[in-house]
Design a protein around this motif. Structure first.
Motif, PDB file in Angstrom:
ATOM      1  N   MET A 179       0.823  -1.214   0.000  1.00 11.33           N
ATOM      2  CA  MET A 179       0.000   0.000   0.000  1.00 11.33           C
ATOM      3  C   MET A 179       0.858   1.266   0.000  1.00 11.33           C
ATOM      4  N   GLU A 180       0.305   2.318  -0.581  1.00  8.87           N
ATOM      5  CA  GLU A 180       0.936   3.632  -0.426  1.00  8.87           C
ATOM      6  C   GLU A 180      -0.109   4.598   0.108  1.00  8.87           C
ATOM      7  N   ASP A 181       0.345   5.741   0.620  1.00  7.44           N
ATOM      8  CA  ASP A 181      -0.581   6.712   1.220  1.00  7.44           C
ATOM      9  C   ASP A 181      -1.692   7.086   0.239  1.00  7.44           C
ATOM     10  N   GLU A 182      -1.307   7.152  -1.042  1.00  7.20           N
ATOM     11  CA  GLU A 182      -2.264   7.551  -2.058  1.00  7.20           C
ATOM     12  C   GLU A 182      -3.532   6.679  -2.043  1.00  7.20           C
ATOM     13  N   PHE A 183      -3.349   5.399  -1.785  1.00 10.48           N
ATOM     14  CA  PHE A 183      -4.525   4.522  -1.772  1.00 10.48           C
ATOM     15  C   PHE A 183      -5.542   5.003  -0.735  1.00 10.48           C
ATOM     16  N   PHE A 184      -5.042   5.377   0.438  1.00 13.37           N
ATOM     17  CA  PHE A 184      -5.957   5.757   1.519  1.00 13.37           C
ATOM     18  C   PHE A 184      -6.615   7.104   1.231  1.00 13.37           C
ATOM     19  N   GLU A 185      -5.895   7.969   0.529  1.00 16.56           N
ATOM     20  CA  GLU A 185      -6.516   9.237   0.100  1.00 16.56           C
ATOM     21  C   GLU A 185      -7.684   8.930  -0.841  1.00 16.56           C
ATOM     22  N   LYS A 186      -7.447   8.004  -1.758  1.00 19.57           N
ATOM     23  CA  LYS A 186      -8.505   7.626  -2.706  1.00 19.57           C
ATOM     24  C   LYS A 186      -9.669   6.968  -1.965  1.00 19.57           C
ATOM     25  N   LEU A 187      -9.337   6.165  -0.991  1.00 20.06           N
ATOM     26  CA  LEU A 187     -10.371   5.470  -0.224  1.00 20.06           C
ATOM     27  C   LEU A 187     -11.250   6.490   0.505  1.00 20.06           C
ATOM     28  N   ASP A 188     -10.599   7.490   1.095  1.00 17.89           N
ATOM     29  CA  ASP A 188     -11.334   8.488   1.872  1.00 17.89           C
ATOM     30  C   ASP A 188     -12.178   9.405   0.989  1.00 17.89           C
ATOM     31  N   SER A 189     -11.718   9.636  -0.233  1.00 13.08           N
ATOM     32  CA  SER A 189     -12.470  10.558  -1.090  1.00 13.08           C
ATOM     33  C   SER A 189     -13.356   9.775  -2.063  1.00 13.08           C
ATOM     34  N   ASP A 190     -13.488   8.476  -1.815  1.00  9.81           N
ATOM     35  CA  ASP A 190     -14.298   7.593  -2.653  1.00  9.81           C
ATOM     36  C   ASP A 190     -13.849   7.653  -4.121  1.00  9.81           C
ATOM     37  N   GLY A 191     -12.541   7.723  -4.309  1.00  6.47           N
ATOM     38  CA  GLY A 191     -11.999   7.856  -5.655  1.00  6.47           C
ATOM     39  C   GLY A 191     -11.591   6.526  -6.279  1.00  6.47           C
ATOM     40  N   THR A 249     -13.932  -0.634  -3.643  1.00  5.43           N
ATOM     41  CA  THR A 249     -14.159  -2.008  -4.114  1.00  5.43           C
ATOM     42  C   THR A 249     -12.945  -2.882  -3.770  1.00  5.43           C
ATOM     43  N   MET A 250     -11.749  -2.314  -3.987  1.00  9.20           N
ATOM     44  CA  MET A 250     -10.537  -3.078  -3.672  1.00  9.20           C
ATOM     45  C   MET A 250     -10.469  -3.348  -2.161  1.00  9.20           C
ATOM     46  N   TRP A 251     -10.761  -2.314  -1.393  1.00  9.79           N
ATOM     47  CA  TRP A 251     -10.709  -2.425   0.070  1.00  9.79           C
ATOM     48  C   TRP A 251     -11.673  -3.506   0.569  1.00  9.79           C
ATOM     49  N   ASP A 252     -12.883  -3.492   0.035  1.00 14.03           N
ATOM     50  CA  ASP A 252     -13.868  -4.483   0.466  1.00 14.03           C
ATOM     51  C   ASP A 252     -13.392  -5.894   0.148  1.00 14.03           C
ATOM     52  N   SER A 253     -12.782  -6.039  -1.000  1.00 10.87           N
ATOM     53  CA  SER A 253     -12.279  -7.359  -1.370  1.00 10.87           C
ATOM     54  C   SER A 253     -11.144  -7.782  -0.420  1.00 10.87           C
ATOM     55  N   ILE A 254     -10.282  -6.832  -0.098  1.00  7.92           N
ATOM     56  CA  ILE A 254      -9.160  -7.152   0.812  1.00  7.92           C
ATOM     57  C   ILE A 254      -9.701  -7.630   2.159  1.00  7.92           C
ATOM     58  N   ILE A 255     -10.614  -6.867   2.740  1.00  8.99           N
ATOM     59  CA  ILE A 255     -11.034  -7.229   4.105  1.00  8.99           C
ATOM     60  C   ILE A 255     -11.922  -8.483   4.118  1.00  8.99           C
ATOM     61  N   THR A 256     -12.675  -8.693   3.051  1.00 12.20           N
ATOM     62  CA  THR A 256     -13.492  -9.914   3.005  1.00 12.20           C
ATOM     63  C   THR A 256     -12.595 -11.143   2.913  1.00 12.20           C
TER      64      THR A 256
END
Ligand code: ADP
Length: 634
Positions: free
Chosen positions: A265-277, A297-304
Motif C-alpha cells: 500500500m501507499e498513502d495515495e490509496f488511503f486518500e482515494k479510499l477516503d475521497s471515494d476515488g 471495491t478493492m478495500w472491500d475485497s481485501i477485508i473480506t
C-alpha cells in the motif's frame, strides 16, 4: 523426566519437555544414523564458539592499524576445525573489504601469540544463551558450526520481468530454503496478465501464475527434513492483477500454501479510499493506465478475503521507506515471510530475541542493568553473525555486508506483564511496552555505535541518513520484533510481544505430534493463592481460557488470552512497539470467530493511522490448518 529420557536427549539445562522435543526434532546435531550427538548445552556452546570467535578478526584489524593488542584479553589456546573454517572465511571477506591485509597464516600466528577478547566473548555468548535470556533465530542454532553455516532467517529477492530473472530467483529461493531461511518477494515488476510478450507475441500469464512456481519449489524443498520454507508475496495496489492477487488464496485446492501475501500500500490509496476515488492500475513496464477500480471495491475485497482466509495482509510501503536509513542504496519493496523485516532486494537479516521473563527481579521490578548488559552483548552477537555467515548467494553476501542489518527483539513480554501483575489490555501495559522497547532500541544503538568505533561503520553508511546526522553506526538497523515461533518454545516463554494464546493448549508440531501444556505462571500463581486443583487445570485445558471458570476477577483479567483481548488493544500494542523499533513488528491481530469483515477493516485502518509498517489479522478458525489451537477441545 521419563519422556525426556525416552527422547535420548540429555537435558543439562532444565528445559521444558516441549523445548526438548523441538530441539530433538530440528536443532541438535545428529550423526549419519540420525543419533543425537550433542546436548542442548553443547548446542549453545557450538553456536557461541562459532559466532564469538569472530571477535579475534577485529582485534587483528586493530593490531594491524594501531599496533595495539587487547590488554584485557587472553591468548587462544586451542581452536576447533569449525572455528578455523569460519575465521578463514571471515578473514578472506575482510581482506576483500579492505579491512584486513596479509595472509591467514599471519593471522593465525597472531591469535596464538597475542591476547584477544574472543574467548571472553564466547563465554558471555554461551552464558546468555544457556540461561535462555537470549536466543538467536533458528538458522543460527541449526547451522552455526555445522555443515551449512547459513545463519539468517530473513531474505528478500528481486523478481525481474523476464523468464531468466524469474527462474534465477526461483533457484535462489531453493538455495535459501535449503538452508532454513525464509524469502520475501515483490512481484510488482512482472507485467500484467494478457500483456504482450515481445519475443513470441504471445500473452503474459501474470504475477500470480509465477508465484505458483515459487510455491511448488518451496513445497518440494524441505529444509533438510527439518521444516518447510516460507514466503511472503507482495503486489502493489496499483498493479493491474491486484484483484486476482487479493483473491488468490481463496481457491478450493489451496494454492500458494507456502505463501503469506500482502498488498503493498501507499498513502495515495488511503486518500482515494477516503475521497471515494478510483485507483489507476498501471502496466508496470510502460506505466500506462490499463484500467481503474474504485478504491472502496478493492478495500472491500481485501477485508473480506482477510476475514475468510487471513490473507492478504497489508504492508505500508511509504511508512517503511520513510524509515529506510539507506535510501541512497535502494527503496524497499518487500519484507520477509512474517512481515517484521523490510529488506531491500538481495538483503538478508539475522534476528535474535531477549527473553524478558528472565529480567523481572524478586521484588517484581525490571532489572534494567542486567537487561542493558544483555542488549549490548546480543547486539554484538548479531553483528558477529554477519561475518560468521556463509551466505547462500553472492549478491546477498554483498548487499548484507554493505548494510549489516540486524534484528534484536524480545519474547516473553506477556510473561513479564503477568509477573508484574499488569493486564495486557491496559494503559499500564502500553507504558511498560514503551519503556522496554525504547530502552532496547537506545541501548542497541549505543552498542552499534561502540562497534562502529571498534570496527568501522557499515560500508553503506556513506550517504545514509546516519551520515547526514553524523551518527556512527555499525548496523543500518538494530531492532526487529520477530514472531519467535520456535525459539520461544525453546526458551519456555510466551512468544514475542503476543498475549498468552491460551492458559492451557494443545500444540501441533512436526510429524502430527501434539503437545499439551498448562501455562507455568498460571499454575504457580494458583498454588500461591491456594486455588490450585487438578480438576481446575483440566477445566481450563478444555476451553483454553478462564472466561467461564469461577476464579477471582483480577486473575481472569490478568490471564486474558489473545482471542479475549479486543483487536484494538492488539493494534495499539503493535503500534507502541513500532514507535521504538528500526524495522517492523511481528504481531498477529487475533479476532474471535464471530468478528466481521468490517472489524478487520477497522484494525487495518487503525494500523495505518498509527504508523505501523504492516498488519496481519487472524480470525479464529478461519483457516483449515492452524499451528496453535486454543483449548484441548480445539
Ligand atoms: P524462529 O522462532 O524459528 O527463530 P520466527 O518465528 O521468529 O523464527 O520467525 C522469524 C523469521 O524466520 C520469519 O519471519 C521468517 O523469515 C523465518 N522463518 C520462520 N519460519 C520459517 C520457515 N518454516 N521457513 C523459512 N523461514 C522461516
Amino acid at each position: 523426566r521419563e519422556e525426556k529420557e525416552r527422547l535420548g536427549v540429555k537435558d543439562d539445562l532444565k528445559l521444558t519437555l516441549n523445548a526438548v522435543k523441538v530441539l530433538e526434532a530440528r536443532y541438535l546435531l545428529k550423526d549419519e544414523e540420525g543419533k543425537i550427538i550433542e546436548t542442548p548445552d553443547q548446542m549453545f556452546r557450538r553456536v557461541a564458539n562459532h559466532v564469538g570467535v569472530i571477535d579475534a578478526l577485529y582485534d587483528y584489524a586493530n593490531f594491524q592499524k594501531k599496533g595495539t593488542v587487547r590488554e584485557d584479553g587472553k591468548k587462544i589456546s586451542n581452536l576447533l576445525n569449525t572455528q578455523i573454517e569460519v575465521l578463514e572465511r571471515g578473514f578472506n571477506e575482510l581482506v576483500n573489504d579492505g579491512v584486513l591485509k596479509g595472509t591467514f597464516g599471519q593471522f593465525m600466528d597472531f591469535i596464538y601469540t597475542k591476547p584477544t577478547i574472543a574467548e571472553d566473548t564466547i563465554e558471555k555468548f554461551h552464558k546468555m544463551m544457556k540461561s535462555l535470556e537470549y536466543v538467536p533465530n533458528s538458522p543460527t542454532m541449526m547451522n552455526a558450526g555445522a555443515r551449512l553455516g547459513q545463519l539468517s532467517a530473513c531474505f528478500v529477492l528481486p523478481v525481474g520481468d523476464s523468464i531468466e530473472e524469474i527462474f534465477e530467483a526461483v533457484k535462489q529461493t531453493a538455495e535459501i530454503h535449503k538452508s532454513g531461511g525464509g524469502t520475501g518477494f515483490s512481484f510488482s515488476r512482472l507485467r500484467n496478465k494478457d500483456d504482450i510478450v515481445g519475443s513470441t507475441k504471445g500473452v503474459a500469464s501474470g504475477p500470480v501464475s509465477f508465484m505458483k512456481i515459487f510455491d511448488t519449489t518451496t513445497e518440494v524443498i524441505k529444509q533438510g527434513g527439518k521444516r518447510r520454507g516460507a514466503n511472503m508475496g507482495i503486489l502493489r495496489y496499483d498493479h493491474p492483477d491486484i484483484m486476482e492477487f487479493i483473491t488468490s488464496k481463496d481457491s478450493e485446492n489451496t494454492i500458494l500454501k507456502n505463501f503469506n501475501i500482502s498488498v503493498g500500500m501507499e498513502d495515495e490509496f488511503f486518500e482515494k479510499l477516503d475521497s471515494d476515488g478510483y485507483v489507476d492500475l498501471k502496466n508496470p513496464k510502460t506505466g500506462k493506465v490499463v484500467s481503474r477500480i474504485k478504491a472502496r471495491t478493492m478495500w472491500d475485497s481485501i477485508i473480506t478475503h482477510a476475514w475468510k482466509t487471513a490473507d492478504p495482509g497489508l504492508i505500508f510501503l511509504d511508512e517503511i521507506n520513510r524509515a529506510n536509513p539507506v535510501k541512497n542504496i535502494a527503496d524497499i519493496e518487500a519484507t520477509n515471510p512474517c512481515g517484521e523485516q523490510p529488506l531491500m532486494p538481495y538483503e538478508s537479516c539475522n534476528l535474535g530475541s531477549i527473553n524478558l521473563a528472565k529480567f523481572v527481579k524478586e521484588d517484581n521490578t525490571i532489572d534494567w542493568d542486567r537487561l542493558r548488559e544483555t542488549v549490548h552483548m546480543s547486539t554484538r552477537f548479531l553483528d558477529n553473525v554477519v561475518d560468521a555467515n556463509n551466505f547462500p548467494v553472492r549478491q546477498i553476501k554483498e548487499m548484507t555486508r554493505k548494510t549489516r542489518k540486524i534484528g534484536l527483539g524480545i519474547m516473553g513480554f506477556a510473561d513479564m506483564l503477568i509477573m508484574l501483575g499488569v493486564p495486557y489490555d491496559s494503559e499500564e501495559a502500553l507504558k511498560i511496552a514503551e519503556n522496554v522497547m525504547s530502552f532496547l532500541d537506545l541501548e542497541s544503538h549505543k552498542e552499534s555505535q561502540n562497534l562502529a568505533i571498534e570496527r568501522g561503520v557499515f560500508p553503506g553508511w556513506y550517504g545514509s541518513e546516519y551520515e547526514k546526522e553524523d551518527i556512527l553506526m555499525r548496523n543500518s538497523t538494530t531492532t526487529t520484533i520477530a514472531p519467535t515461533g520456535t525459539i520461544s518454545i525453546i526458551a519456555g516463554c510466551s512468544s514475542s510481544i503476543e498475549p498468552l494464546f491460551a492458559i492451557a493448549f494443545m500444540r501441533h508440531v512436526l510429524n502430527g505430534q501434539e503437545l499439551i501444556e498448562v501455562n507455568p505462571l498460571f499454575e504457580e500463581i494458583m498454588k500461591k493463592r491456594n486455588l490450585y486443583s487438578e480438576k481446575l487445570m483440566q477445566d481450563v485445558a478444555t476451553t483454553g481460557n478462564l472466561s467461564k471458570i469461577d476464579l477471582p476477577e483480577d486473575l481472569k483479567r490478568l490471564f486474558k488470552t489473545a482471542h479475549e483481548i479486543d483487536p484494538e488493544w492488539h493494534v495499539l500494542m503493535q503500534a507502541t512497539f513500532q514507535k521504538y523499533c528500526d524495522s517492523g513488528v511481528s504481531k498477529t491481530i487475533n479476532l474471535p470467530n464471530d468478528a466481521t469483515p468490517e472489524d478487520i477493516g477497522k484494525a487495518y485502518r487503525l494500523a495505518k493511522d498509527l504508523h505501523c509498517k504492516g498488519i496481519t489479522v487472524y480470525r479464529d478458525r478461519s483457516k483449515t490448518e492452524q499451528v496453535l489451537y486454543s483449548g484441548t477441545s480445539g
